[in-house]
Design an enzyme around this catalytic site. Structure first.
Site, mmCIF file in Angstrom:
data_model
loop_
_atom_site.group_PDB
_atom_site.id
_atom_site.type_symbol
_atom_site.label_atom_id
_atom_site.label_comp_id
_atom_site.label_asym_id
_atom_site.label_seq_id
_atom_site.Cartn_x
_atom_site.Cartn_y
_atom_site.Cartn_z
ATOM 1 N N ASP A 130 38.537 11.679 52.525
ATOM 2 C CA ASP A 130 38.934 12.536 53.546
ATOM 3 C C ASP A 130 37.589 13.597 53.959
ATOM 4 O O ASP A 130 37.337 13.929 54.891
ATOM 5 C CB ASP A 130 39.222 13.791 52.308
ATOM 6 C CG ASP A 130 38.429 13.702 50.641
ATOM 7 O OD1 ASP A 130 37.884 13.154 50.643
ATOM 8 O OD2 ASP A 130 39.016 15.750 50.853
ATOM 9 N N GLU A 167 32.841 15.987 50.862
ATOM 10 C CA GLU A 167 34.273 16.559 51.511
ATOM 11 C C GLU A 167 33.568 17.824 51.680
ATOM 12 O O GLU A 167 34.306 18.972 52.471
ATOM 13 C CB GLU A 167 35.316 16.676 50.616
ATOM 14 C CG GLU A 167 36.171 17.750 50.206
ATOM 15 C CD GLU A 167 36.869 17.262 48.853
ATOM 16 O OE1 GLU A 167 37.700 17.142 48.742
ATOM 17 O OE2 GLU A 167 36.345 18.403 48.018
#
Lengths: 345, 695
Positions: free
Chosen positions: A109, A52
């Site tokens: 993500d 991330e």
């Protein structure tokens, strides 16, 4: 009516331009959180790195129009994290461990951010190799973590450990992993994946996830086919550091008028004096108010987008504190600069 | 998809290694060919740095790419026209700072959009990054990824990247493409020259290959400067691992030449390793005498705990348990296996009936070890020893201790009950009977005449009745005849009474194959002949079965030994089988296995079919969680054939599931002592369940 406008407007907003982060803010960020190997350092978390953070770093480097730093971060990401058999990134890298990758699982993500940044940079800077890498990651996301689970098309947070088959309360989801602005961009590279369907289920889940007295979405949520949404077992039932950024992601995708944004705005502005808060879902009580500039900038950006409120003077340049709030700050500021420049006058 | 990617990578890399590169294969007749345009910036940089290792590697690489190429003559002269940026980039490359190079290239291109870095630098950078990425993928066991990276960047698969080559070979092994791993090893041994890397390559190949495949690889060895073949030293390793594996697994065959060769190495060497391997090999193949010699040699060469353990077991298996005791005692603290060996040895000695004449100090120094370890087996053995020597009060005290440590152990409870009868301690007796009601008929029989009658009517004529009422055992006197002998059972770890077994034939423990045998042969008449070792093999075996029926396994072993020594064919097989059962009954599984293979069982024996059927039945019952049935099937099977280790594991897990932790634990421990690593999990499970283990 407003909602309709937002929906129609959304595709037009999909493409963010480089150059929305000032060189001085960017160099202050880089000096503090990016080392020469291209590693983005989470200084509040044992100075580890993760997919991330690498993805955020690449996106910010693109927004700062800094090709050299983009290359630096991408080189580290590629050689150190993009080593999984399935083409996704290992999520956790620890400088004090050997081997450095201490959890081979995925944080989806992170992969979305990496692919999104590559796709933006590949087009803006005309680097076909970036496009190719972005395409491979987008396709792998489609194969591994974008799946029909619990009756919906969902984004599983990891490659293992969250699905219906792996947890009694599965699928367990993290609604702050839906980075809406990336979906139309990735759809161009991997059109076989139903990105629109994924965006729609994200909006539906956000609407259903307004839980507890404060009507806020918990960080980790169980979304079974045959029952209501609930905070997932084994996680603290809070609207916490994960969910904070939902506001930002919706606004960056041009979405301004959802119930969940209203609930969050009410909680921050009315209940907690203009500060984002960590809120206990069952009681609706704030466990902590977050006064750091990076977090306050989230609230200021929301107020700007919804009411046109000016960004306070002390929030107009980066005051680097820690990796995460500083990252949220730059993403917020670049959004305001691009879409709501009047809030900075 | 993943599999597809992996599979696609395999042939591509395979080709890389199987076909010789064209540059090596074709001689270059081309004085007429135009001189290639070669990017020598790396060469010049390494020359300027005085980095001769990289310089040579780069020259070799360029020669492979361009067969006609000659290194420039002015390599070491200063090159004033060189781009200072490039010098810096090569400097960064030499330092492995790949991210810095990428950033610098991007920066320069941002300023000078037409500028291109040297192709050579980009190639080397791609390869350097791919190598680093490949190693990271291998560290994370992402083998398909390793193979994909190797396929995408074949240029890095060269001798200069030995670690990468090794990891590609490992990825092939891990993805069940051993044949392709062999190709990689062969490529290295054909093409690469570093002696240490070559030797290490051969060692890696030895871990995953054997037979003709390995031989063909080792045949690629070269001569060392002194003329000896470079892999000569590996021959010993090979033998050692071969014999070592055969020592663990009796189904593996080792040729006599290989054994001879290792024996020669062992004798000529000065370390204990080879002697130890040979000792275990001989021991596990039932050759205790030979094992003893090797363990002795290993001990003399400071072979340590394993040598001592083997020496003790081999002495014991040779019927010289008393001689083994001082060594076993001396090494008791060297390791868990040594501890077990000592306790098992003493348990065997002490539980024998009639009791052997033991020096009091031997018993005295065993007791603290038992207390320290809270060894129920040891306490129980001390109990029987005291009981059999008429020290009933002491016996009761040890049995009580054993019951405390292993409340589920029926044998200890039985010992305590028997002692209580002798001491007229009705309170204790009643308490035990109340605990074991419905679980142990023989304990119940001590307080209930009805149960006693029931048992008596059911027991086969040749079986001893475990009824004290029939006889109060005269402690030291040897039980003379079947009818009057009520001998306390020796510890019988493989045969406790789980709850559901009420009403099963708990007394008819003698193996079925012995039914109708013996009886008279057990009589005193045979004894002198037996002592003089002049008993016929058949009589000895009959005597063995008879003694086993009387639950006197120690003596039975001696009798069966005579049968093995003097008998042949069927008689010797019977004897070996009986001996293994006797060991099993003593809970000495290591020795039981040795005995089982002492004389190979005949291939086409009628019992085999039923053994197979019973095996299947036991496994099926276990899978269906019908644990009592599984145990019963195993019991039945046990009468026909010795129980192999995997079935013992099943038996132990059955006891575990039935919460008979004492029985399960004893089997797990015995199996672990026999080198069966999986048994550790069982011990851990018991520890965890009974909370003896805090992590």
């Amino acid at each position: 009516m407003l909602l309709l406008v937002a929906l129609i407007a959304a595709p037009a907003h999909a493409k963010v331009q480089p150059g929305m982060i000032s060189p001085s803010d960017w160099s202050a960020y880089g000096a503090r959180f990016i080392d020469t190997s291209g590693r983005v350092i989470d200084d509040a978390n044992g100075r580890i790195s993760h997919s991330e953070g690498q993805g955020y770093g690449m996106l910010l480097a693109y927004l700062a129009d800094d090709k050299a730093t983009f290359e630096r971060i991408w080189t580290f990401t590629r050689t150190e994290l993009l080593i999984r058999d399935d083409g996704l990134a290992a999520w956790r890298w620890d400088p004090n461990a050997d081997p450095h990758v201490t959890d081979i699982n995925v944080a989806s993500d992170g992969d979305i951010l990496i692919a999104y940044a590559l796709a933006l940079a590949g087009q803006a800077w005309n680097v076909p190799a970036y496009d190719r890498s972005a395409t491979r990651i987008a396709q792998a996301l489609g194969q591994q973590v974008i799946r029909r689970e619990g009756g919906r098309l969902v984004l599983l947070p990891g490659a293992t450990g969250f699905s219906v088959g792996e947890r009694p309360d599965g699928p367990v989801l993290n609604l702050s992993y839906w980075i809406f602005e990336a979906f139309p961009v990735l759809a161009r590279l991997a059109p076989e994946i139903d990105w629109e369907g994924l965006a729609a289920s994200g909006r539906e889940l956000l609407s259903l996830a307004r839980l507890g007295p404060a009507k806020l979405p918990p960080d980790w949520i169980s979304a079974p086919a045959d029952g209501p949404l609930e905070p997932a077992q084994g996680f603290e039932p809070v609207f916490g550091y994960n969910s904070l950024r939902i506001v930002l992601y919706l606004l960056r995708a041009g979405i301004t008028d959802t119930d969940v944004q209203k609930a969050i705005l009410n909680n921050w502005m009315v209940q907690n004096g203009g500060m984002p808060a960590i809120v206990n879902i069952p009681t609706g009580k704030a466990l902590a108010r977050l006064s750091e500039p990076g977090y306050r900038m989230l609230a200021a950006t929301l107020a700007c987008a919804i009411d046109g409120t000016a960004i306070p003077a002390d929030l107009r340049r980066l005051q680097p504190s820690q990796y995460y709030p500083s990252t949220l700050y730059l993403l917020s500021l670049s959004l305001v600069g691009e879409k709501y420049p009047t809030c900075l006058r | 998809m993943l599999v597809l990617i992996g599979a696609a990578a395999v042939p591509a890399i395979g080709q890389q290694f199987t076909s010789p590169t064209s540059s090596e294969g074709t001689a270059a007749p081309s004085s007429t060919a135009p001189a290639p345009k070669v990017d020598d910036s790396a060469l010049r940089f390494f020359a300027a740095q005085g980095d001769s290792r990289r310089l040579e590697a780069e020259m070799a690489r360029l020669r492979a790419l361009y067969p006609n190429w000659q290194p420039p003559k002015d390599l070491f002269s200063p090159t004033p026209d060189q781009d200072p940026d490039l010098v810096r980039l090569w400097q960064l490359f030499a330092e492995g700072k790949f991210s810095d190079i990428r950033a610098a290239i991007a920066q320069r291109q941002a300023a000078e959009p037409d500028w291109q870095p040297p192709a050579d630098l980009v190639t080397r950078l791609d390869e350097g990054e791919a190598a680093r990425r490949l190693v990271n993928a291998a560290e994370a066991k992402q083998w398909a990824s390793v193979l994909r990276i190797a396929t995408d960047t074949p240029g890095m698969l060269v001798c200069g990247n030995m670690d990468v080559l090794w990891r590609v070979a490992e990825a092939f092994v891990r993805t069940d493409a051993t044949e392709r791993a062999k190709d990689v090893y062969a490529y290295i041994l054909r093409s690469c020259s570093d002696p240490k890397e070559r030797l290490a390559t051969a060692q890696k190949a030895m871990q995953v290959l054997d037979g003709p495949e390995l031989d063909s690889l080792l045949a690629l060895q070269r001569a060392k400067p002194d003329g000896t073949p470079e892999f000569a030293s590996l021959r010993g390793d090979l033998l050692r691992s071969l014999v070592g594996r055969a020592a663990q697994d009796a189904t593996l065959n080792v040729s006599a030449e290989d054994i001879d060769a290792l024996e020669q190495l062992a004798r000529n060497g000065s370390t204990a390793d080879d002697a130890l391997v040979l000792g275990w090999y001989a021991f596990r193949r039932g050759n205790a005498a030979q094992a003893l010699d090797w363990f002795k040699l290993a001990l003399d060469r400071k072979g340590g705990a394993s040598a001592a353990e083997g020496y003790v077991l081999a002495l014991e298996a040779s019927g010289r348990a008393l001689e083994a005791e001082p060594i076993a005692y001396q090494w008791r603290d060297a390791g868990a296996d040594n501890r077990t060996a000592y306790i098992d040895l003493m348990a065997g000695l002490l539980s024998a009936s009639p009791p052997p004449r033991l020096d009091q100090s031997i018993v005295a120094r065993f007791a603290p070890v038992v207390s320290q370890d809270k060894s129920a087996t040891g306490a129980q053995a001390l109990g029987w020893y005291a009981y059999n020597t008429g020290q009933i009060r002491t016996a009761a005290s040890w049995f009580r201790t054993a019951v405390q440590w292993a409340p589920e152990d029926e044998v200890s409870a039985f010992g305590l009950a028997l002692s209580s009868v002798r001491l007229k301690d009705t309170a204790t007796l009643d308490a035990i009977a109340a605990t074991w009601v419905g679980k142990s008929e023989r304990i119940l029989a001590l307080v209930s005449p009805a149960t006693r009658r029931q048992l008596a009517s059911r027991a086969p004529a040749s079986s001893p009745l475990p009824l004290p009422a029939a006889v109060a055992p005269t402690p030291i006197a040897r039980p003379a005849a079947v009818a009057t002998s009520v001998k306390p059972a020796a510890p019988m770890p493989l045969h406790p009474a789980p709850t559901d077994r009420v009403g099963t034939n708990d007394t008819g423990r003698a193996p079925e194959s012995s039914a109708g045998r013996g009886g008279a042969a057990c009589s005193r008449a045979g004894a002198p002949a037996f002592r003089a070792d002049r008993l016929s093999a058949d009589d000895a075996v009959a005597r063995g079965w008879c003694l086993l029926d009387l639950d006197r396994p120690r003596e039975a072993i001696n009798a069966f030994d005579v049968g093995i020594r003097n008998g042949a064919g069927r008689t010797a097989e019977d004897a070996a089988y009986g001996k293994s059962l006797a060991y099993l009954r003593l809970g000495l599984t290591n020795q039981a296995q040795v005995a089982a293979i002492e004389t190979a069982q005949p291939p086409a024996r009628a019992v085999e079919l039923s053994v197979d059927l019973l095996t299947q039945r036991a496994i099926a019952a276990y899978r269906d969680a019908r644990y009592v049935e599984a145990i019963l099937a195993l019991d039945e099977r046990n009468r026909l054939a010795p129980e192999q280790q995997d079935l013992m594991m099943i038996r132990a897990w059955c006891y575990f599931k039935l919460r008979d932790f004492a029985s399960a634990g004893r089997i797990f421990k015995a199996l672990r002592a026999a080198g069966y690593a999986d048994a550790g999990a069982g011990i851990d499970a018991i520890m965890a369940t009974t909370r003896q283990w805090r992590s």
